[in-house]
Write an enzyme that holds these catalytic residues in place. Structure first.
Site, PDB file in Angstrom:
ATOM      1  N   GLY A   1     -14.813  23.289  -7.690  1.00 45.19           N
ATOM      2  CA  GLY A   1     -15.005  21.988  -7.064  1.00 45.19           C
ATOM      3  C   GLY A   1     -14.501  20.917  -8.005  1.00 45.19           C
ATOM      4  O   GLY A   1     -14.498  21.101  -9.226  1.00 45.19           O
TER       5      GLY A   1
ATOM      6  N   CYS B   1     -18.985  23.167 -15.443  1.00 45.73           N
ATOM      7  CA  CYS B   1     -18.330  21.957 -14.960  1.00 45.73           C
ATOM      8  C   CYS B   1     -17.089  21.689 -15.790  1.00 45.73           C
ATOM      9  O   CYS B   1     -17.124  21.824 -17.024  1.00 45.73           O
ATOM     10  CB  CYS B   1     -19.303  20.788 -15.083  1.00 45.73           C
ATOM     11  SG  CYS B   1     -18.624  19.237 -14.483  1.00 45.73           S
TER      12      CYS B   1
ATOM     13  N   HIS C   1     -23.375  19.961  -6.365  1.00 47.12           N
ATOM     14  CA  HIS C   1     -22.802  19.621  -7.679  1.00 47.12           C
ATOM     15  C   HIS C   1     -21.759  18.501  -7.532  1.00 47.12           C
ATOM     16  O   HIS C   1     -21.753  17.539  -8.305  1.00 47.12           O
ATOM     17  CB  HIS C   1     -22.196  20.902  -8.277  1.00 47.12           C
ATOM     18  CG  HIS C   1     -21.540  20.745  -9.610  1.00 47.12           C
ATOM     19  ND1 HIS C   1     -21.998  21.372 -10.745  1.00 47.12           N
ATOM     20  CD2 HIS C   1     -20.441  20.043  -9.992  1.00 47.12           C
ATOM     21  CE1 HIS C   1     -21.211  21.046 -11.771  1.00 47.12           C
ATOM     22  NE2 HIS C   1     -20.255  20.243 -11.339  1.00 47.12           N
ATOM     23  N   GLU C   2     -20.892  18.625  -6.518  1.00 45.32           N
ATOM     24  CA  GLU C   2     -19.826  17.617  -6.338  1.00 45.32           C
ATOM     25  C   GLU C   2     -20.395  16.282  -5.840  1.00 45.32           C
ATOM     26  O   GLU C   2     -19.949  15.218  -6.271  1.00 45.32           O
ATOM     27  CB  GLU C   2     -18.745  18.122  -5.383  1.00 45.32           C
ATOM     28  CG  GLU C   2     -18.006  19.378  -5.849  1.00 45.32           C
ATOM     29  CD  GLU C   2     -17.617  19.365  -7.310  1.00 45.32           C
ATOM     30  OE1 GLU C   2     -17.187  18.311  -7.818  1.00 45.32           O
ATOM     31  OE2 GLU C   2     -17.770  20.412  -7.973  1.00 45.32           O
TER      32      GLU C   2
ATOM     33  N   HIS D   1     -21.640  14.444  -8.727  1.00 42.67           N
ATOM     34  CA  HIS D   1     -20.573  13.759  -9.467  1.00 42.67           C
ATOM     35  C   HIS D   1     -20.256  12.402  -8.845  1.00 42.67           C
ATOM     36  O   HIS D   1     -20.030  11.426  -9.558  1.00 42.67           O
ATOM     37  CB  HIS D   1     -19.270  14.581  -9.450  1.00 42.67           C
ATOM     38  CG  HIS D   1     -19.179  15.618 -10.522  1.00 42.67           C
ATOM     39  ND1 HIS D   1     -19.284  15.324 -11.856  1.00 42.67           N
ATOM     40  CD2 HIS D   1     -18.955  16.954 -10.460  1.00 42.67           C
ATOM     41  CE1 HIS D   1     -19.147  16.434 -12.573  1.00 42.67           C
ATOM     42  NE2 HIS D   1     -18.944  17.448 -11.752  1.00 42.67           N
TER      43      HIS D   1
HETATM   44 NI    NI Z   1     -18.595  19.429 -12.222  1.00 44.03          NI
END
Ligand code: NI
Length: 177
Positions: A49, A102, A144-145, A148
């Site tokens: 991702g 990441c 997770h994305e 961000h």
């Molecule tokens: Ni990440």
């Protein structure tokens, strides 16, 4: 096409909150070129991702793909997906804990609890509305994305840093656990 520079933790852009993409911008050549560059970048670095903030653009765009990834060899496949202005509209109460890494937090893995299932609304790269439910690793990547895009990284979601491990030690002691 170009491989974009990935911002590392500590660069202020990794903590920036991304702005929504105006829908009329999606069809422009410039925007489509940027999406192509994000795809080339995620392939170059074997990501599963990538959020636009990670490549220095504070806009709500994420690209996902899980397919025979050497960084996540056991992960179930997710086809190449472009999410514009993604929103998690609902999430299961049930959470599961699993390892994450990441591209902006290089060399680390850590265990992060995430909702097992999330319902997502977004637009695709043609500007068409998307709605789908993602489960397990797919749901994890989306959470997770989306983090961000809100200036958060997986470290912020770890209830304890005791599982934080370098990749070499992960491979040696923790792979498969
Ligand atoms: Ni990440």
């Amino acid at each position: 096409m170009a491989i974009l520079k990935v911002a590392k933790l500590g660069h202020p852009i990794t903590r920036a909150v991304a702005q929504p993409v105006p829908l009329e911008a999606i069809q422009t050549k410039e925007f489509q070129g940027f999406i192509d560059d994000m795809i080339e970048t995620i392939h170059e670095y074997d990501g599963v991702g990538l959020a636009a903030t990670q490549v220095h653009v504070p806009a709500q765009i994420a690209v996902l793909e899980v397919q025979g990834n050497p960084r996540y060899p056991r992960a179930p496949e997710v086809p190449l997906t472009v999410l514009i202005n993604p929103k998690i509209v609902s999430a299961s109460k049930e959470r599961v804990e699993d390892w994450e890494g990441c591209l902006s937090v290089i060399d680390f893995r850590g265990k992060v609890p995430r909702h097992r299932e999330v319902k997502v609304q977004a637009y695709d790269r043609e500007g068409k509305p998307l709605q789908f439910t993602a489960k397990d690793f797919h749901a994890r990547v989306i959470q997770h994305e989306c983090d961000h895009l809100n200036g958060k990284v997986f470290l912020d979601r770890m209830p304890s840093l005791e599982t934080l491990t370098y990749l070499a030690e992960f491979a040696r002691y923790w792979q498969g656990r």
